[in-house]
Write an enzyme that holds these catalytic residues in place. Structure first.
Site, PDB file in Angstrom:
ATOM      1  CD  GLU A  49      -2.007 -10.100   4.521  1.00  0.00           C
ATOM      2  OE1 GLU A  49      -1.981  -9.177   5.373  1.00  0.00           O
ATOM      3  OE2 GLU A  49      -2.545  -9.980   3.406  1.00  0.00           O
ATOM      4  CG  HIS A 101       0.454  -6.857   2.269  1.00  0.00           C
ATOM      5  ND1 HIS A 101      -0.398  -5.943   1.687  1.00  0.00           N
ATOM      6  CD2 HIS A 101       1.366  -7.185   1.315  1.00  0.00           C
ATOM      7  CE1 HIS A 101      -0.024  -5.726   0.435  1.00  0.00           C
ATOM      8  NE2 HIS A 101       1.046  -6.464   0.191  1.00  0.00           N
ATOM      9  CG  HIS A 127      -1.803  -1.300   1.175  1.00  0.00           C
ATOM     10  ND1 HIS A 127      -2.877  -1.503   0.354  1.00  0.00           N
ATOM     11  CD2 HIS A 127      -1.643  -2.463   1.880  1.00  0.00           C
ATOM     12  CE1 HIS A 127      -3.381  -2.710   0.548  1.00  0.00           C
ATOM     13  NE2 HIS A 127      -2.639  -3.326   1.462  1.00  0.00           N
ATOM     14  CD  GLU A 141      -2.269  -3.637   4.806  1.00  0.00           C
ATOM     15  OE1 GLU A 141      -1.682  -4.649   4.368  1.00  0.00           O
ATOM     16  OE2 GLU A 141      -3.458  -3.359   4.530  1.00  0.00           O
TER      17      GLU A 141
END
Length: 249
Positions: A143, A79, A10, A24
């Protein structure tokens, strides 16, 4: 040299998942920058390139095209999760053999991260993500907790946890990619500080001198606050057999 491409997910206009006062994009950048710093400062055969080093948003194609053009040996995408769960998981592209270079690297990263982050193990998974499909080299997406879980989010706000996440990734990369540690020595960075705690930019030309507030301090760790790199400072000399910082004099 082993060329490692680190991709903090992102950024810029895309904050990613948001909850519990966190975005995030900031968490992933903090982890990614810490991974880069450890690799560059502690390993003699690691070369690192990042998809972003600030609050920008490269498209998914820009990230994979950049890694491919650079000739990366490994692509690591960072992430954090959302959706009501808790814990850590990681992904590779579907249908790869468990004996593939990608799967073996993912297993090493997974094992080393789980040793350090005190989170539920959600397992090793597969997904048809762009950054896993369009990369020309082994690629893993991790993640690192659920931003909408209060317990996981509390960890994300702790810089010690961020450093542990980064260290776990690096330990896995060391095993998987044959990274070699630099020779043990004394490693310091000294900066001139405005205050005892944080200063928003180091003076890389600063010289060691009298240790007192407003003069010369030692960088203990770095972290990202609201998209800006900050430096935690502490007076005194530090000698370590497992150095994280290099002396600039």
């Amino acid at each position: 040299m082993v060329k490692i491409y680190v991709d903090p997910g992102h950024g810029g206009s895309d904050p990613g998942a948001t909850a519990n006062g966190l975005q995030e994009k900031n968490v992933t950048l903090a982890i990614g920058a810490s991974i880069r710093d450890i690799l560059q400062l502690e390993y003699e055969n690691a070369e690192v390139r990042m998809s972003r080093t600030g609050d920008t948003f490269p498209s998914l194609s820009q990230r994979t095209n950049d890694a491919n053009a650079w000739g990366a040996d490994f692509f690591l995408s960072i992430h954090v999760n959302a959706g009501g769960g808790t814990g850590y998981e990681d992904y590779i592209y579907p249908s790869l053999s468990d004996r593939s270079e990608t799967a073996v690297a993912r297993a090493s990263i997974h094992e080393e991260v789980m040793k350090l982050i005190d989170m539920r193990d959600r397992g090793m998974k597969e997904a048809n993500f762009h950054v896993l499909r369009e990369t020309a080299m082994p690629a893993v997406l991790t993640e690192n907790g659920f931003i909408d879980n209060s317990a996981d989010a509390a960890k994300m706000k702790n810089n010690g946890w961020i450093q542990n996440v980064a260290r776990g990734h690096v330990n896995g990369l060391e095993r998987a990619l044959g990274l070699r540690k630099k020779a043990n020595s004394t490693f310091l960075i000294r900066v001139k500080a405005q205050s005892l705690y944080y200063y928003d930019a180091p003076d890389w030309d600063a010289r060691a001198g009298v240790v007192s507030q407003g003069e010369v301090f030692t960088v203990v760790e770095t972290l990202t606050v609201d998209g800006a790199t900050m430096y935690k400072l502490k007076s005194g000399n530090y000698i370590t057999a497992n150095p994280q910082y290099v002396e600039i004099v």
